[in-house]
Write a protein that holds these residues in place. Structure first.
Motif, PDB file in Angstrom:
ATOM      1  N   ARG A  95       0.848  -1.189   0.000  1.00  0.00           N
ATOM      2  CA  ARG A  95       0.000   0.000   0.000  1.00  0.00           C
ATOM      3  C   ARG A  95       0.890   1.248   0.000  1.00  0.00           C
ATOM      4  N   HIS A  96       0.477   2.278  -0.705  1.00  0.00           N
ATOM      5  CA  HIS A  96       1.250   3.519  -0.737  1.00  0.00           C
ATOM      6  C   HIS A  96       1.195   4.244   0.603  1.00  0.00           C
ATOM      7  N   ASN A  97       2.197   5.061   0.866  1.00  0.00           N
ATOM      8  CA  ASN A  97       2.256   5.869   2.084  1.00  0.00           C
ATOM      9  C   ASN A  97       1.534   7.195   1.877  1.00  0.00           C
ATOM     10  N   GLN A  98       1.344   7.924   2.963  1.00  0.00           N
ATOM     11  CA  GLN A  98       0.720   9.228   2.869  1.00  0.00           C
ATOM     12  C   GLN A  98       1.758  10.275   2.481  1.00  0.00           C
ATOM     13  N   ALA A  99       1.292  11.383   1.927  1.00  0.00           N
ATOM     14  CA  ALA A  99       2.194  12.423   1.425  1.00  0.00           C
ATOM     15  C   ALA A  99       2.725  13.315   2.529  1.00  0.00           C
ATOM     16  N   ILE A 100       2.151  13.239   3.714  1.00  0.00           N
ATOM     17  CA  ILE A 100       2.501  14.154   4.802  1.00  0.00           C
ATOM     18  C   ILE A 100       2.805  13.346   6.041  1.00  0.00           C
TER      19      ILE A 100
ATOM     20  N   TYR B 200      -5.794  29.200   0.106  1.00  0.00           N
ATOM     21  CA  TYR B 200      -5.071  27.937  -0.057  1.00  0.00           C
ATOM     22  C   TYR B 200      -3.642  28.091   0.453  1.00  0.00           C
ATOM     23  N   SER B 201      -3.253  27.224   1.395  1.00  0.00           N
ATOM     24  CA  SER B 201      -1.916  27.301   1.984  1.00  0.00           C
ATOM     25  C   SER B 201      -0.923  26.333   1.364  1.00  0.00           C
ATOM     26  N   GLY B 202      -1.372  25.459   0.484  1.00  0.00           N
ATOM     27  CA  GLY B 202      -0.442  24.548  -0.173  1.00  0.00           C
ATOM     28  C   GLY B 202      -0.810  23.093   0.041  1.00  0.00           C
ATOM     29  N   GLY B 203      -0.023  22.219  -0.558  1.00  0.00           N
ATOM     30  CA  GLY B 203      -0.334  20.798  -0.457  1.00  0.00           C
ATOM     31  C   GLY B 203       0.843  19.913  -0.803  1.00  0.00           C
ATOM     32  N   PHE B 204       0.612  18.613  -0.658  1.00  0.00           N
ATOM     33  CA  PHE B 204       1.642  17.607  -0.884  1.00  0.00           C
ATOM     34  C   PHE B 204       1.047  16.484  -1.718  1.00  0.00           C
ATOM     35  N   ARG B 205       1.888  15.902  -2.569  1.00  0.00           N
ATOM     36  CA  ARG B 205       1.465  14.796  -3.422  1.00  0.00           C
ATOM     37  C   ARG B 205       2.489  13.666  -3.325  1.00  0.00           C
ATOM     38  N   PHE B 206       2.001  12.438  -3.256  1.00  0.00           N
ATOM     39  CA  PHE B 206       2.890  11.279  -3.304  1.00  0.00           C
ATOM     40  C   PHE B 206       2.202  10.179  -4.093  1.00  0.00           C
ATOM     41  N   ASP B 207       2.929   9.589  -5.034  1.00  0.00           N
ATOM     42  CA  ASP B 207       2.385   8.434  -5.742  1.00  0.00           C
ATOM     43  C   ASP B 207       3.457   7.362  -5.869  1.00  0.00           C
ATOM     44  N   GLN B 208       2.987   6.142  -5.995  1.00  0.00           N
ATOM     45  CA  GLN B 208       3.869   4.976  -6.005  1.00  0.00           C
ATOM     46  C   GLN B 208       3.333   3.939  -6.981  1.00  0.00           C
ATOM     47  N   THR B 209       4.197   3.417  -7.824  1.00  0.00           N
ATOM     48  CA  THR B 209       3.846   2.349  -8.755  1.00  0.00           C
ATOM     49  C   THR B 209       4.770   1.172  -8.501  1.00  0.00           C
ATOM     50  N   THR B 210       4.177  -0.005  -8.294  1.00  0.00           N
ATOM     51  CA  THR B 210       4.947  -1.192  -7.936  1.00  0.00           C
ATOM     52  C   THR B 210       4.600  -2.329  -8.886  1.00  0.00           C
ATOM     53  N   PHE B 211       5.626  -2.949  -9.429  1.00  0.00           N
ATOM     54  CA  PHE B 211       5.457  -4.137 -10.271  1.00  0.00           C
ATOM     55  C   PHE B 211       6.125  -5.325  -9.582  1.00  0.00           C
ATOM     56  N   ASN B 212       5.398  -6.444  -9.537  1.00  0.00           N
ATOM     57  CA  ASN B 212       5.915  -7.662  -8.921  1.00  0.00           C
ATOM     58  C   ASN B 212       5.781  -8.843  -9.866  1.00  0.00           C
ATOM     59  N   ALA B 213       6.769  -9.712  -9.834  1.00  0.00           N
ATOM     60  CA  ALA B 213       6.689 -11.014 -10.494  1.00  0.00           C
ATOM     61  C   ALA B 213       7.142 -12.042  -9.467  1.00  0.00           C
ATOM     62  N   ASP B 214       6.237 -12.935  -9.081  1.00  0.00           N
ATOM     63  CA  ASP B 214       6.507 -13.880  -7.992  1.00  0.00           C
ATOM     64  C   ASP B 214       6.183 -15.305  -8.433  1.00  0.00           C
ATOM     65  N   VAL B 215       6.992 -16.232  -7.966  1.00  0.00           N
ATOM     66  CA  VAL B 215       6.806 -17.649  -8.255  1.00  0.00           C
ATOM     67  C   VAL B 215       6.919 -18.415  -6.948  1.00  0.00           C
ATOM     68  N   THR B 216       5.983 -19.331  -6.697  1.00  0.00           N
ATOM     69  CA  THR B 216       6.039 -20.195  -5.520  1.00  0.00           C
ATOM     70  C   THR B 216       5.840 -21.634  -5.960  1.00  0.00           C
ATOM     71  N   GLY B 217       6.454 -22.546  -5.207  1.00  0.00           N
ATOM     72  CA  GLY B 217       6.305 -23.940  -5.560  1.00  0.00           C
ATOM     73  C   GLY B 217       7.073 -24.852  -4.635  1.00  0.00           C
ATOM     74  N   VAL B 218       7.159 -26.118  -5.020  1.00  0.00           N
ATOM     75  CA  VAL B 218       7.839 -27.121  -4.206  1.00  0.00           C
ATOM     76  C   VAL B 218       8.898 -27.813  -5.045  1.00  0.00           C
ATOM     77  N   VAL B 219       9.965 -28.242  -4.374  1.00  0.00           N
ATOM     78  CA  VAL B 219      11.055 -28.973  -5.017  1.00  0.00           C
ATOM     79  C   VAL B 219      11.246 -30.280  -4.268  1.00  0.00           C
ATOM     80  N   ASP B 220      11.152 -31.394  -4.992  1.00  0.00           N
ATOM     81  CA  ASP B 220      11.359 -32.708  -4.395  1.00  0.00           C
ATOM     82  C   ASP B 220      12.857 -32.938  -4.239  1.00  0.00           C
ATOM     83  N   ILE B 221      13.320 -33.119  -2.999  1.00  0.00           N
ATOM     84  CA  ILE B 221      14.750 -33.317  -2.748  1.00  0.00           C
ATOM     85  C   ILE B 221      15.033 -34.729  -2.235  1.00  0.00           C
TER      86      ILE B 221
END
Length: 849
Positions: A124-129, A393-414
């Protein structure tokens, strides 16, 4: 519908870097009981248990159902979590700019930005302030918990352990994952109203959740709407500041100051959706929320020449600050089976927070002052007409965040009975931060803003303040943009060494374009000594990158100086002239070591106990320094010159100033019993927590009390309770259900607003000396809730929170805050874990069909 296989071992190493949250989606729900049963079977953050605490994991995990979150009459997520998780703190603060909308959410006594928040397993993105000086969590831009509507949540999981090696930056204290509802063919909602025992703070809220099937193969969309509206509260009293008609030291005719919750409004819409695409699942979730609050500053007395234009405000005025926060987020991903043993999840998440300030019932005293200098014979009416706007108007703050994920899960027989459970993946994140300037009158010196200061209209011996009172506007030279990116790779491996012994490891490398990189790791283990008793623990290293909000923030504000006077203050950008003159050229990574050891005891089928001890060592911890005057930095001619160049009387900056150790114990005991034909459940949850300053990272030639003074120390070590506990009794029989909950809060003790901060001379207090610190005493608040189900579809509940009307001790004459507010403030205003509203009443109607 296809349901992806899940295993507690897989999930103990899964979800790393926001990997997929594995759970079964219910296609139909026909009652609240069925919805609750589904919550009890989900698997998130390494657990699938029906108890409140995940007793089968290697580290402590709490699961709080949606029903539990809403039963106490709370309408905000942060309040609900504070009542459910003792190691979670949600401090209140007053008269500190944006705190009227957001409150610092902390875990295990650390900062808000040292806990990572996920939604459906995604960052989740954080707040700008962030909170400024004199607040818990000052300088830390965490996640705004109250931007998430409660009606949208299926449950909340709280991982109480360092998890940066699994999840990345910010997860030093732990991880909070918010699971959105995924039900279909059922509509549920509520209408709730409430008030305080003082008759103010009237509030109401409504929420609706519904879901629909998409196709015949398990696709769905779930929608949530929530609206809240609350009047403000005020515990201030009549003051002795005087007016044009009332002498000073005489009580005012009415209450003119404000000390309490701001009037606020909240609107939100959230969604959660999934659609099968061939053999895979295309999913998306997100939402929008808008919140506003009308807060205030200190009362400006009628005789404060620098701040008041008597032709406009002859008796003084209370400046107001209108806060508005907007949050937008959307996530899209594709997941599915690669083969029988491996699954993948590819996703992208965008989140933005916008925070704006409007000043109201205010004035820029220098505008009238300039007009009078240019028109010395002007009448009072002409001065009033040319004194500039009283809002803007006294001013403001902006923050944005873009996140890309590539995930793999599984099992390995040992070649052993137990395979290796493996998760690996990568993440790319891009962040942007912006400071938006206010309108000219909000920050200018006079209407022309030529850089000249002007004699006040009341007293030619004093200069008129520039900018709006309470929240001076953000200047164009403070406005600007900053950005950065990061990438990461991780690997988690876990296996059962024997039937009773589980071992997991994790490695993560992450690189930030502006602050460097780090390789961190974690080892976790659990050993089942018997079917009812197990030992568990973990050792990990972690890190947190300085946020853009910390490295790029700069602004002018109004703060207390010596003797309680309000003066112009400045926060300098990291690496600018003022911090550089004091040996701080940039911010670097915080690093941490986290150790935990505990046990799980299932004494009987009805009684369970978990006890976990932890130790968190943090090096190069980032703090927002206290405001420094020219006298404070007189040892450095460069620092004095840099401060003078800002035009402010005091300034501060961010730095990696502290090495600290936090240690504590979490205890949770749950018991179930049959009583008089009903179900009687008891939960005792407690937390002991202590933070110590190990050393101060003062640059060569810089005094330690400049790098970290007593005021900062007090918030880090004593601004949050060292002891917290909840004892909950829950009884249900037939159509009735009742709950009694006792919340214990330990004492807080901070320098801010104590005489060690204000510095009032004892000679002005005939009865003795002023109190050196501000203390909020320990307290027990008791809540009661009673619920009746008319039918399977309709129920009504009523509750009383803080039934014994517990508040902090009232300020005495020896409290500096009582003196500088002219006896107006009744209670302390900093480090308040339980507030000062007193008793509150709620009534709620729930429906489902």
């Amino acid at each position: 519908m296809k349901i992806f296989r899940a295993n507690s071992l897989t999930l103990a190493i899964g979800l790393a870097m926001g990997s997929t949250t594995l759970m079964a989606h219910s296609a139909e729900e026909t009652s609240m009981d069925k919805a609750e049963q589904e919550v009890e079977t989900i698997m998130v953050l390494g657990t699938r248990v029906s108890n409140r605490t995940a007793t089968e994991s290697a580290v402590p995990v709490d699961i709080i159902t949606a029903e539990s979150l809403t039963r106490g009459g709370f309408t905000e997520l942060g309040q609900s979590l504070q009542a459910s998780v003792p190691s979670f703190n949600f401090s209140r603060t007053q008269v500190s700019d944006g705190s009227d909308l957001f409150r610092p959410a902390t875990l295990r006594g650390l900062q808000p930005d040292q806990t990572l928040v996920l939604i459906n397993g995604k960052r989740r993105h954080n707040q700008a302030i962030f909170g400024l000086n004199g607040t818990v969590g000052a300088g830390a831009a965490g996640t705004d918990m109250n931007a998430i509507p409660l009606i949208a949540l299926k449950d909340v999981q709280v991982l109480r352990d360092g998890a940066a090696a699994q999840y990345g930056s910010d997860a030093i204290a732990g991880v909070i994952n918010l699971s959105l509802r995924d039900s279909t063919d059922v509509t549920s909602g509520y209408v709730q109203g409430g008030t305080t025992g003082e008759g103010d703070g009237d509030n109401y809220s409504v929420g609706v959740n519904t879901g629909f099937d998409l196709g015949d193969d398990g696709g769905f969309i779930n929608l949530s709407l929530e609206y809240r509206d609350a009047d403000g509260t005020n515990r201030a009293e009549r003051d002795i500041g005087g007016s044009s008609t009332i002498p000073k030291d005489t009580l005012s005719d009415e209450v003119r100051w404000s000390q309490g919750n701001a009037a606020s409004e909240f609107k939100s819409v959230f969604y959660n959706a999934m659609m099968p695409v061939g053999e895979f699942e295309l999913y998306s979730f997100g939402g929008y929320s808008n919140r506003t609050a009308l807060g205030n500053g200190f009362w400006r007395n009628f005789d404060e020449a620098a701040k008041v234009v008597p032709q406009v405000y002859p008796d003084g005025f209370l400046p107001r600050i209108y806060n508005e926060a907007q949050d937008t987020s959307v996530a899209v991903g594709l997941r599915g089976d690669i083969n029988d043993d491996w699954q993948f999840d590819i996703s992208g998440v965008y989140g933005q927070n916008r925070y704006d300030f409007d000043s109201r019932n205010t004035i820029n005293a220098s505008i009238a002052a300039e007009y009078k200098v240019n028109n010395p014979s002007a009448t009072d009416a002409e001065i009033a007409a040319n004194s500039g706007p009283t809002s803007g108007y006294s001013g403001g703050f902006r923050f944005d965040q873009t996140t890309f994920n590539a995930d793999v899960t599984g099992v390995v027989d040992i070649g052993r009975d137990a395979p290796l459970y493996v998760a690996f993946g990568t993440e790319y994140r891009s962040e942007n931060y912006e400071i938006v300037a206010g309108e000219l009158a909000s920050y200018s010196c006079g209407s022309t803003n030529t850089g000249r200061e002007f004699d006040s209209v009341m007293d030619p011996e004093k200069l008129a303040d520039c900018g709006f009172q309470a929240y001076p506007g953000l200047r164009p030279d403070a406005a600007g943009k900053a950005d950065r990116s990061s990438y990461a790779f991780y690997l988690d491996i876990e296996t059962q060494l024997t039937d009773d012994w589980m071992l997991g490891t994790a490695l993560r490398f992450e690189d930030f374009s502006d602050s460097g990189n780090d390789l961190v790791g974690k080892i976790s283990s659990r050993y089942d000594i018997s079917d009812s008793f197990a030992l568990r623990g973990a050792v990990s290293t972690g890190f947190r990158a300085p946020s853009l909000q910390q490295s790029a923030y700069t602004a002018y504000t109004t703060n207390l100086g010596d003797n309680g006077e309000l003066i112009n203050s400045f926060t300098a950008t990291a690496g600018s002239d003022f911090p550089s003159a004091l040996g701080v050229d940039n911010l670097k990574l915080e690093t941490s070591k986290n150790m935990s050891l505990g046990f799980v005891l299932n004494a009987t089928d009805d009684l369970s106990l978990t006890l976990d001890a932890y130790r968190i060592e943090i090096k190069d911890r980032i703090t927002l320094g206290s405001l420094l005057s020219a006298e404070d930095v007189a040892f450095s001619a460069d620092a004095v010159a840099a401060l003078a160049a800002t035009g402010a009387e005091q300034a501060n900056y961010f730095s990696n100033s502290v090495n600290s150790t936090t240690q504590g114990i979490d205890l949770i005991i749950t018991h179930k019993a049959d009583l008089f034909g009903g179900d009687f459940n008891t939960t005792l949850a407690g937390n002991l927590n202590e933070t110590e300053i190990d050393s101060v990272n003062a640059p060569e030639g810089i005094p330690e009390d400049v790098a970290l003074d007593d005021e900062q120390r007090s918030f880090l070590t004593d601004g949050q309770p060292h002891e917290r506990a909840t004892l909950t009794f829950d009884y249900s029989r037939n159509d009735w259900r009742g709950m009694v909950r006792a919340n214990y809060f330990g004492e807080t003790d901070v320098t801010y607003f104590g005489n060690d901060h204000i510095g009032l001379p004892d000679g002005i207090l005939p009865t003795g000396s002023f109190q050196p610190t501000s203390i909020v005493e320990s307290a027990v608040l008791v809540d009661i809730n009673l619920e009746y189900h008319f039918t399977d579809s309709l129920s009504f509940s009523a509750g009383v929170n803080n039934i014994f009307d517990v508040t902090p001790d009232e300020l005495g004459a020896d409290e500096p805050l009582d003196f500088i507010t002219n006896q107006a403030f009744k209670y302390p205003v900093r480090a308040l874990p339980y507030g000062f509203d007193g008793i509150t009443y709620t009534a709620k109607m729930n429906f489902i069909f």
